[in-house]
Design an enzyme around this catalytic site. Structure first.
Site, PDB file in Angstrom:
ATOM      1  N   ARG A 153      -5.745  -0.914 -19.731  1.00 33.72           N
ATOM      2  CA  ARG A 153      -6.479  -0.275 -18.620  1.00 33.72           C
ATOM      3  C   ARG A 153      -7.888   0.119 -19.053  1.00 33.72           C
ATOM      4  NH1 ARG A 153      -2.907   4.293 -16.329  1.00 33.72           N
ATOM      5  NH2 ARG A 153      -4.659   4.500 -14.876  1.00 33.72           N
ATOM      6  N   HIS A 210      -6.627  14.470 -14.340  1.00 32.01           N
ATOM      7  CA  HIS A 210      -5.555  13.754 -15.045  1.00 32.01           C
ATOM      8  C   HIS A 210      -6.029  13.160 -16.361  1.00 32.01           C
ATOM      9  CE1 HIS A 210      -3.127  13.152 -11.059  1.00 32.01           C
ATOM     10  NE2 HIS A 210      -3.042  14.378 -11.535  1.00 32.01           N
ATOM     11  N   THR A 244      -5.998   8.161  -1.815  1.00 32.20           N
ATOM     12  CA  THR A 244      -4.837   8.706  -2.510  1.00 32.20           C
ATOM     13  C   THR A 244      -3.632   8.750  -1.571  1.00 32.20           C
ATOM     14  OG1 THR A 244      -3.941  10.578  -3.779  1.00 32.20           O
ATOM     15  CG2 THR A 244      -5.552  11.109  -2.040  1.00 32.20           C
ATOM     16  N   ALA A 283     -12.366   1.646   1.234  1.00 36.18           N
ATOM     17  CA  ALA A 283     -13.304   2.711   0.838  1.00 36.18           C
ATOM     18  C   ALA A 283     -14.747   2.229   0.821  1.00 36.18           C
ATOM     19  CB  ALA A 283     -12.906   3.242  -0.539  1.00 36.18           C
TER      20      ALA A 283
HETATM   21  C1  BV8 Z   1       2.816  18.941 -13.225  1.00 34.47           C
HETATM   22  C2  BV8 Z   1      -1.333   9.439 -15.545  1.00 34.47           C
HETATM   23  C3  BV8 Z   1       3.694  20.998 -13.920  1.00 34.47           C
HETATM   24  C4  BV8 Z   1      -2.736   9.042 -15.601  1.00 34.47           C
HETATM   25  C5  BV8 Z   1      -0.518  10.425 -13.553  1.00 34.47           C
HETATM   26  C6  BV8 Z   1       9.960  16.237 -12.356  1.00 34.47           C
HETATM   27  C7  BV8 Z   1       9.571  16.488 -13.651  1.00 34.47           C
HETATM   28  C8  BV8 Z   1       8.269  16.836 -13.964  1.00 34.47           C
HETATM   29  C9  BV8 Z   1       7.321  16.924 -12.958  1.00 34.47           C
HETATM   30  C10 BV8 Z   1       7.721  16.644 -11.682  1.00 34.47           C
HETATM   31  C11 BV8 Z   1       9.013  16.319 -11.358  1.00 34.47           C
HETATM   32  N1  BV8 Z   1       9.091  16.116 -10.013  1.00 34.47           N
HETATM   33  C12 BV8 Z   1       7.863  16.305  -9.476  1.00 34.47           C
HETATM   34  C13 BV8 Z   1       7.032  16.628 -10.466  1.00 34.47           C
HETATM   35  C14 BV8 Z   1       5.625  16.911 -10.375  1.00 34.47           C
HETATM   36  C15 BV8 Z   1       4.907  15.608 -10.716  1.00 34.47           C
HETATM   37  C16 BV8 Z   1       4.878  14.767  -9.454  1.00 34.47           C
HETATM   38  O1  BV8 Z   1       4.147  15.085  -8.551  1.00 34.47           O
HETATM   39  N2  BV8 Z   1       5.678  13.684  -9.427  1.00 34.47           N
HETATM   40  C17 BV8 Z   1       5.698  12.848  -8.231  1.00 34.47           C
HETATM   41  C18 BV8 Z   1       5.884  11.381  -8.635  1.00 34.47           C
HETATM   42  C19 BV8 Z   1       6.790  13.354  -7.311  1.00 34.47           C
HETATM   43  N3  BV8 Z   1       3.587  15.991 -11.139  1.00 34.47           N
HETATM   44  C20 BV8 Z   1       3.353  16.202 -12.434  1.00 34.47           C
HETATM   45  O2  BV8 Z   1       4.157  16.008 -13.326  1.00 34.47           O
HETATM   46  C21 BV8 Z   1       1.964  16.760 -12.748  1.00 34.47           C
HETATM   47  N4  BV8 Z   1       2.124  17.883 -13.609  1.00 34.47           N
HETATM   48  O3  BV8 Z   1       3.338  19.078 -12.143  1.00 34.47           O
HETATM   49  O4  BV8 Z   1       2.901  19.856 -14.207  1.00 34.47           O
HETATM   50  C22 BV8 Z   1       3.624  21.907 -15.074  1.00 34.47           C
HETATM   51  C23 BV8 Z   1       3.679  23.254 -14.824  1.00 34.47           C
HETATM   52  C24 BV8 Z   1       3.617  24.115 -15.881  1.00 34.47           C
HETATM   53  C25 BV8 Z   1       3.498  23.624 -17.179  1.00 34.47           C
HETATM   54  C26 BV8 Z   1       3.447  22.255 -17.414  1.00 34.47           C
HETATM   55  C27 BV8 Z   1       3.508  21.383 -16.353  1.00 34.47           C
HETATM   56  C28 BV8 Z   1       1.116  15.728 -13.489  1.00 34.47           C
HETATM   57  C29 BV8 Z   1       0.676  14.657 -12.517  1.00 34.47           C
HETATM   58  C30 BV8 Z   1      -0.235  13.668 -13.246  1.00 34.47           C
HETATM   59  C31 BV8 Z   1       0.599  12.561 -13.765  1.00 34.47           C
HETATM   60  N5  BV8 Z   1      -0.247  11.484 -14.248  1.00 34.47           N
HETATM   61  N6  BV8 Z   1      -0.950   9.344 -14.163  1.00 34.47           N
HETATM   62  C32 BV8 Z   1      -2.788   7.567 -15.410  1.00 34.47           C
HETATM   63  O5  BV8 Z   1      -2.040   6.862 -16.094  1.00 34.47           O
HETATM   64  O6  BV8 Z   1      -3.620   7.169 -14.603  1.00 34.47           O
HETATM   65  S1  BV8 Z   1      -0.275  10.418 -11.878  1.00 34.47           S
HETATM   66  C33 BV8 Z   1      -0.810   8.958 -11.183  1.00 34.47           C
HETATM   67  O7  BV8 Z   1      -0.668   9.117  -9.774  1.00 34.47           O
HETATM   68  C34 BV8 Z   1      -2.281   8.701 -11.398  1.00 34.47           C
HETATM   69  O8  BV8 Z   1      -2.937   9.705 -12.139  1.00 34.47           O
HETATM   70  C35 BV8 Z   1      -2.837   8.677  -9.980  1.00 34.47           C
HETATM   71  O9  BV8 Z   1      -4.120   9.150  -9.952  1.00 34.47           O
HETATM   72  C36 BV8 Z   1      -1.901   9.599  -9.328  1.00 34.47           C
HETATM   73  C37 BV8 Z   1      -1.894   9.637  -7.831  1.00 34.47           C
HETATM   74  O10 BV8 Z   1      -1.797   8.316  -7.344  1.00 34.47           O
HETATM   75  P1  BV8 Z   1      -2.939   7.839  -6.323  1.00 34.47           P
HETATM   76  O11 BV8 Z   1      -4.256   8.036  -6.982  1.00 34.47           O
HETATM   77  O12 BV8 Z   1      -2.735   8.491  -5.001  1.00 34.47           O
HETATM   78  O13 BV8 Z   1      -2.672   6.274  -6.246  1.00 34.47           O
HETATM   79  P2  BV8 Z   1      -1.551   5.534  -5.400  1.00 34.47           P
HETATM   80  O14 BV8 Z   1      -1.447   4.152  -5.962  1.00 34.47           O
HETATM   81  O15 BV8 Z   1      -0.335   6.390  -5.298  1.00 34.47           O
HETATM   82  O16 BV8 Z   1      -2.186   5.451  -3.934  1.00 34.47           O
HETATM   83  C38 BV8 Z   1      -3.340   4.654  -3.722  1.00 34.47           C
HETATM   84  C39 BV8 Z   1      -3.860   5.004  -2.340  1.00 34.47           C
HETATM   85  O17 BV8 Z   1      -5.094   4.335  -2.149  1.00 34.47           O
HETATM   86  C40 BV8 Z   1      -2.934   4.561  -1.217  1.00 34.47           C
HETATM   87  O18 BV8 Z   1      -2.820   5.605  -0.258  1.00 34.47           O
HETATM   88  C41 BV8 Z   1      -3.666   3.360  -0.607  1.00 34.47           C
HETATM   89  O19 BV8 Z   1      -3.481   3.302   0.806  1.00 34.47           O
HETATM   90  C42 BV8 Z   1      -5.107   3.678  -0.912  1.00 34.47           C
HETATM   91  N7  BV8 Z   1      -5.956   2.497  -1.083  1.00 34.47           N
HETATM   92  C43 BV8 Z   1      -5.632   1.313  -1.702  1.00 34.47           C
HETATM   93  N8  BV8 Z   1      -6.699   0.488  -1.640  1.00 34.47           N
HETATM   94  C44 BV8 Z   1      -7.700   1.159  -1.008  1.00 34.47           C
HETATM   95  C45 BV8 Z   1      -7.235   2.435  -0.656  1.00 34.47           C
HETATM   96  N9  BV8 Z   1      -7.988   3.336   0.005  1.00 34.47           N
HETATM   97  C46 BV8 Z   1      -9.251   2.964   0.315  1.00 34.47           C
HETATM   98  N10 BV8 Z   1      -9.775   1.759   0.008  1.00 34.47           N
HETATM   99  C47 BV8 Z   1      -9.039   0.834  -0.649  1.00 34.47           C
HETATM  100  N11 BV8 Z   1      -9.581  -0.367  -0.947  1.00 34.47           N
END
Ligand code: BV8
Length: 224
Positions: free
Chosen positions: A55, A105, A172, A215
């Site tokens: 990446r 992130h 997002t 976008a």
């Molecule tokens: C936290 C790494 C608490 C970086 C990422 C069980 C155990 C542990 C945690 C959890 C759990 N259950 C839930 C959680 C919380 C968890 C979470 O939310 N899980 C989800 C899956 C349910 N969150 C976490 O763990 C976070 N930390 O909660 O910590 C804590 C509290 C106290 C002490 C300690 C900890 C951490 C979250 C960060 C994780 N890291 N990735 C990397 O490798 O890049 S997350 C990953 O998803 C990426 O970072 C990315 O940025 C993020 C969000 O995804 P999106 O950016 O939205 O991308 P996606 O593909 O999903 O969507 C794309 C969108 O773009 C679509 O809507 C599409 O329509 C649109 N699109 C596409 N093309 C276009 C467009 N729009 C416009 N134009 C285009 N051309």
């Protein structure tokens, strides 16, 4: 005007960087548990480094697109009034000229020592045996926030959200927390909320206004 812009992988899609949850996205090619959790890194650090090495290479050869440039123009036109909070770990906002950017992130272009916390510019290719430049221990990891880890700068982000008059989310899916909850926070604080996305997201109903499309078309149209 105090504008907070939350961006996700969709804003970098047209720069050629993969999104996560779209058709063919990164999470359909890789197992999230293997490459984006501390447990996965502990089990197989080389696999995780290779995932981020690939990446990082893609990111280095990608260019900011019209959406990134439009946000940089907006910040220049409204000094001190625009804050970009990005979930993305690419550096395209900064390379487009945005100055007020919070990478919640982490960053592909930064390395972190899991032992002493030292941070330094990531080499193009990282490996588990790389010694930390500060403590010399082989504890090098990508400076990325994995699932289960606390995102960076949360206090600063929450402060920006409570003071925002306008909140815009771009590219997002609204599936990852805490970022997915930011629109609700901003709305609760009285901000006008706009979603600019290719498709409706999990949090579309939270926004006052929504525009759907690529976008590179809808962000410049909104900014200009
Ligand atoms: C936290 C790494 C608490 C970086 C990422 C069980 C155990 C542990 C945690 C959890 C759990 N259950 C839930 C959680 C919380 C968890 C979470 O939310 N899980 C989800 C899956 C349910 N969150 C976490 O763990 C976070 N930390 O909660 O910590 C804590 C509290 C106290 C002490 C300690 C900890 C951490 C979250 C960060 C994780 N890291 N990735 C990397 O490798 O890049 S997350 C990953 O998803 C990426 O970072 C990315 O940025 C993020 C969000 O995804 P999106 O950016 O939205 O991308 P996606 O593909 O999903 O969507 C794309 C969108 O773009 C679509 O809507 C599409 O329509 C649109 N699109 C596409 N093309 C276009 C467009 N729009 C416009 N134009 C285009 N051309």
């Amino acid at each position: 005007m105090r504008l907070v812009v939350l961006t996700g992988a969709g804003i970098s899609a047209e720069s050629g960087l993969g999104t996560f949850r779209d058709e063919g996205g990164l999470w359909s090619q890789y197992d999230l548990e293997e490459v984006a959790t501390p447990e996965g890194f502990a089990r197989n650090p080389r696999l995780v480094h290779d995932f981020y090495n690939a990446r990082r290479e893609n990111c280095a050869s990608a260019a900011p697109n019209a959406a990134h440039h439009a946000l940089a123009r907006l910040e220049a036109a409204l000094p001190g009034q625009v804050m970009v909070v990005t979930q993305n770990v690419d550096d395209l906002h900064t390379r487009a000229g945005s100055e007020r950017v919070i990478q919640m992130h982490g960053a592909l272009m930064r390395a972190l020592c899991a032992e002493c916390g030292h941070v330094w510019p990531a080499p193009a290719v990282m490996a588990p045996e790389d010694p930390c430049p500060a403590c010399a221990r082989p504890a090098t990891r990508p400076d990325i926030v994995w699932f289960g880890e606390m995102p960076y700068h949360m206090d600063e982000i929450l402060q920006e959200l409570t003071r925002a008059t306008h909140f815009v989310a771009i590219g997002t899916s609204g599936q990852v927390y805490p970022a997915a909850g930011f629109a609700q926070e901003a709305r609760r604080a009285g901000a006008e909320c706009l979603e600019l996305n290719l498709d409706p997201s999990d949090v579309s109903p939270v926004f006052h206004h929504r525009q759907f499309g690529p976008a590179t078309r809808i962000v410049p149209a909104w900014v200009d």
